[in-house]
Design a protein around this motif. Sequence first.
Motif, short mmCIF file in Angstrom:
data_model
loop_
_atom_site.label_atom_id
_atom_site.label_comp_id
_atom_site.label_asym_id
_atom_site.label_seq_id
_atom_site.Cartn_x
_atom_site.Cartn_y
_atom_site.Cartn_z
N MET A 1 -126.34 -14.77 79.66
CA MET A 1 -126.34 -13.98 78.77
C MET A 1 -126.99 -14.51 77.80
O MET A 1 -127.92 -13.83 76.98
N LEU A 2 -126.66 -15.93 77.41
CA LEU A 2 -127.26 -16.65 76.44
C LEU A 2 -128.76 -16.85 76.44
O LEU A 2 -129.59 -16.55 75.58
N GLY A 3 -129.25 -16.88 77.85
CA GLY A 3 -130.75 -16.98 78.04
C GLY A 3 -131.49 -15.71 77.76
O GLY A 3 -132.44 -15.68 76.95
N CYS A 4 -130.74 -14.71 77.96
CA CYS A 4 -131.36 -13.35 77.52
C CYS A 4 -131.48 -13.07 76.11
O CYS A 4 -132.40 -12.62 75.38
N LEU A 5 -130.30 -13.52 75.29
CA LEU A 5 -130.32 -13.49 73.95
C LEU A 5 -131.57 -14.18 73.14
O LEU A 5 -132.25 -13.81 72.23
N VAL A 6 -131.51 -15.52 73.86
CA VAL A 6 -132.54 -16.54 73.10
C VAL A 6 -134.00 -15.87 73.37
O VAL A 6 -134.98 -15.73 72.59
N GLY A 7 -134.12 -15.42 74.79
CA GLY A 7 -135.48 -14.90 75.07
C GLY A 7 -135.97 -13.62 74.16
O GLY A 7 -137.02 -13.58 73.77
N ALA A 8 -134.89 -12.87 73.76
CA ALA A 8 -135.18 -11.50 73.15
C ALA A 8 -135.40 -12.14 71.69
O ALA A 8 -136.12 -11.50 71.06
N LEU A 9 -134.51 -13.00 71.15
CA LEU A 9 -134.72 -13.19 69.57
C LEU A 9 -135.74 -14.29 69.27
O LEU A 9 -136.16 -14.23 68.16
N LEU A 10 -136.07 -15.19 70.10
CA LEU A 10 -136.83 -16.40 69.72
C LEU A 10 -138.36 -15.74 69.11
O LEU A 10 -138.76 -16.35 68.31
N PRO A 11 -139.03 -14.76 69.82
CA PRO A 11 -140.35 -14.32 69.27
C PRO A 11 -140.22 -13.62 68.03
O PRO A 11 -140.90 -13.64 66.94
N ILE A 12 -138.86 -13.04 67.62
CA ILE A 12 -138.88 -12.62 66.25
C ILE A 12 -138.54 -13.73 65.32
O ILE A 12 -139.03 -13.68 64.15
N VAL A 13 -137.82 -14.66 65.53
CA VAL A 13 -137.52 -15.79 64.57
C VAL A 13 -138.72 -16.55 64.47
O VAL A 13 -138.94 -16.79 63.53
N PHE A 34 -128.25 -5.92 82.28
CA PHE A 34 -128.23 -6.16 83.64
C PHE A 34 -127.03 -7.34 83.82
O PHE A 34 -126.29 -7.40 84.71
N THR A 35 -127.32 -8.30 82.93
CA THR A 35 -126.71 -9.41 82.99
C THR A 35 -125.18 -9.21 82.96
O THR A 35 -124.13 -9.52 83.39
N VAL A 36 -124.82 -8.49 81.43
CA VAL A 36 -123.54 -8.00 81.26
C VAL A 36 -122.89 -7.35 82.57
O VAL A 36 -121.72 -7.33 82.80
N ARG A 37 -123.47 -6.38 82.90
CA ARG A 37 -123.01 -5.47 83.93
C ARG A 37 -122.66 -6.21 85.17
O ARG A 37 -121.62 -5.95 85.95
N ASN A 38 -123.35 -7.30 85.66
CA ASN A 38 -123.03 -8.00 86.81
C ASN A 38 -121.91 -8.71 86.67
O ASN A 38 -121.02 -8.96 87.52
N LEU A 39 -121.69 -9.39 85.26
CA LEU A 39 -120.48 -10.13 84.99
C LEU A 39 -119.42 -9.18 85.04
O LEU A 39 -118.23 -9.42 85.62
N GLN A 40 -119.48 -7.92 84.61
CA GLN A 40 -118.36 -6.98 84.58
C GLN A 40 -117.96 -6.62 86.21
O GLN A 40 -116.94 -6.64 86.47
N LEU A 41 -119.00 -6.18 86.89
CA LEU A 41 -118.68 -6.16 88.43
C LEU A 41 -118.27 -7.40 88.90
O LEU A 41 -117.44 -7.25 89.91
#
Length: 105
Positions: A1-13, A34-41
Motif C-alpha cells: 500500500m505504501l508503494g502505491c501511495l508513494v508512486g501516486a504522490l511523488l510526481p505531485i510533490v 486493488f492492493t487494499v482489496r487484496n489485503l481485505q480478502l
Amino acid sequence: MLGCLVGALLPIVVGSTAAFTGSVTSSGLLGLVFTVRNLQLLRATGDPSLPPAVLTTIFGGWFMLAPLLYTDVGFLATAGTQLAGTVISTFGLYVTVAGLTDGPA
C-alpha cells in the motif's frame, strides 16, 4: 500500500509534467484500491485473491515503465516512481505466485 501511495504522490510533490503526474497518480490510486482489496480478502479468507494481485503487479510494472515513456519527467520522479514500481511488483508477484501454488501468503 505504501508503494502505491508513494508512486501516486511523488510526481505531485516533485512537480513533474502534467501528463506524467495525471497518468501515474491515477494509476497509483487504482493500484491502491486493488492492493487494499487484496489485503481485505486475504484477512477474510486466509487465501490471496489472484485478480487484485495480478492487477497490482501490472500497476507496478507500469510505474517502472512510465518514466521512460514520458519526456522531461525529472530524476526524482523517475527514480521514486521506478522504486515504488519495483516494490509494488515484487509484492504483487509474490502474492500471485502464492495464490497459484496455494501456498501461504
